[in-house]
Design an enzyme around this catalytic site. Structure first.
Site, PDB file in Angstrom:
ATOM      1  N   HIS A 151    -120.633  52.617  10.759  1.00 17.79           N
ATOM      2  CA  HIS A 151    -120.428  52.360   9.333  1.00 17.79           C
ATOM      3  C   HIS A 151    -121.704  51.917   8.647  1.00 17.79           C
ATOM      4  O   HIS A 151    -122.702  51.602   9.288  1.00 17.79           O
ATOM      5  CB  HIS A 151    -119.310  51.321   9.133  1.00 17.79           C
ATOM      6  CG  HIS A 151    -119.603  49.968   9.695  1.00 17.79           C
ATOM      7  ND1 HIS A 151    -120.415  49.044   9.066  1.00 17.79           N
ATOM      8  CD2 HIS A 151    -119.174  49.356  10.827  1.00 17.79           C
ATOM      9  CE1 HIS A 151    -120.465  47.928   9.785  1.00 17.79           C
ATOM     10  NE2 HIS A 151    -119.724  48.102  10.871  1.00 17.79           N
ATOM     11  N   CYS A 167    -119.448  46.975  16.328  1.00 16.44           N
ATOM     12  CA  CYS A 167    -119.621  48.233  15.605  1.00 16.44           C
ATOM     13  C   CYS A 167    -121.088  48.635  15.529  1.00 16.44           C
ATOM     14  O   CYS A 167    -121.982  47.845  15.818  1.00 16.44           O
ATOM     15  CB  CYS A 167    -119.039  48.117  14.199  1.00 16.44           C
ATOM     16  SG  CYS A 167    -117.238  48.033  14.179  1.00 16.44           S
TER      17      CYS A 167
END
Length: 191
Positions: A151, A167
């Site tokens: 992301h 992440c």
């Protein structure tokens, strides 16, 4: 006086104004060395055994590679999970979202309630959202969401470090570029 002599005398008069202006104009400063941002997207060589279109992440080096041809990839800088939160494995992109909403996991809230408790009901997508402009959701071989995302970020200075909760963060302009190039089903290898 013939035509050739006339032209040779006229040329300096025609060029003189541009020469004078070029000498009078200030010169732009010349960089003594090129910008050295190792995390900007760059085409590089890669092992040729990864399928074209796949994504390969080398966590210890903070790079994500999007394979564009046999033995060629676009290399992007990433931030990865800190300490024990580094995720490794094979996944596929199971979902893609523009300006994704976000909710911290229960583990994140338990690890750092001061930072995450206030967001336990979630946060809508937008420029202040920690997932940034785009998110690629990684799913395992059984089709389950791994809770790991590739992301964007509201902290572009974090690229090149181990700071996330697992992440893989990219600069917003980089994740938008990647998002536009990879379909759902793209294989992702994280080492």
């Amino acid at each position: 006086m013939n035509r050739r002599q006339l032209i040779s005398l006229a040329l300096p008069l025609i060029a003189a104004p541009s020469l004078v202006m070029a000498q009078a104009a200030p010169k732009a400063p010349v960089a003594t060395k090129p910008a050295t941002d190792p995390y900007i997207p760059t085409e590089v060589a890669i092992r040729d055994d990864f399928e074209v279109g796949s994504i390969v992440v080398v966590s210890k080096d903070f790079f994500l590679y999007h394979v564009i041809a046999p033995g060629r990839a676009i290399r992007y800088g990433v931030a990865v999970g800190k300490d024990e939160l580094v995720w490794k494995g094979k996944a596929t992109i199971g979902r893609k979202v523009e300006w994704p909403s976000w909710r911290p996991t229960q583990d994140m809230i338990e690890r750092n309630p001061a930072a995450y408790k206030k967001y336990e009901d979630g946060m809508p997508g937008g420029p202040q959202n920690p997932l940034g402009a785009r998110a690629l959701y990684l799913y395992n071989a059984q089709g389950q969401d791994t809770a790991i995302r590739i992301h964007g970020t509201t902290q572009p200075g974090s690229i090149g470090s181990a700071v996330s909760n697992g992440c893989l963060r990219m600069r917003n302009e980089a994740v938008i570029s990647l998002f536009n190039q990879v379909p759902v089903g793209t294989p992702v290898y994280v080492f």
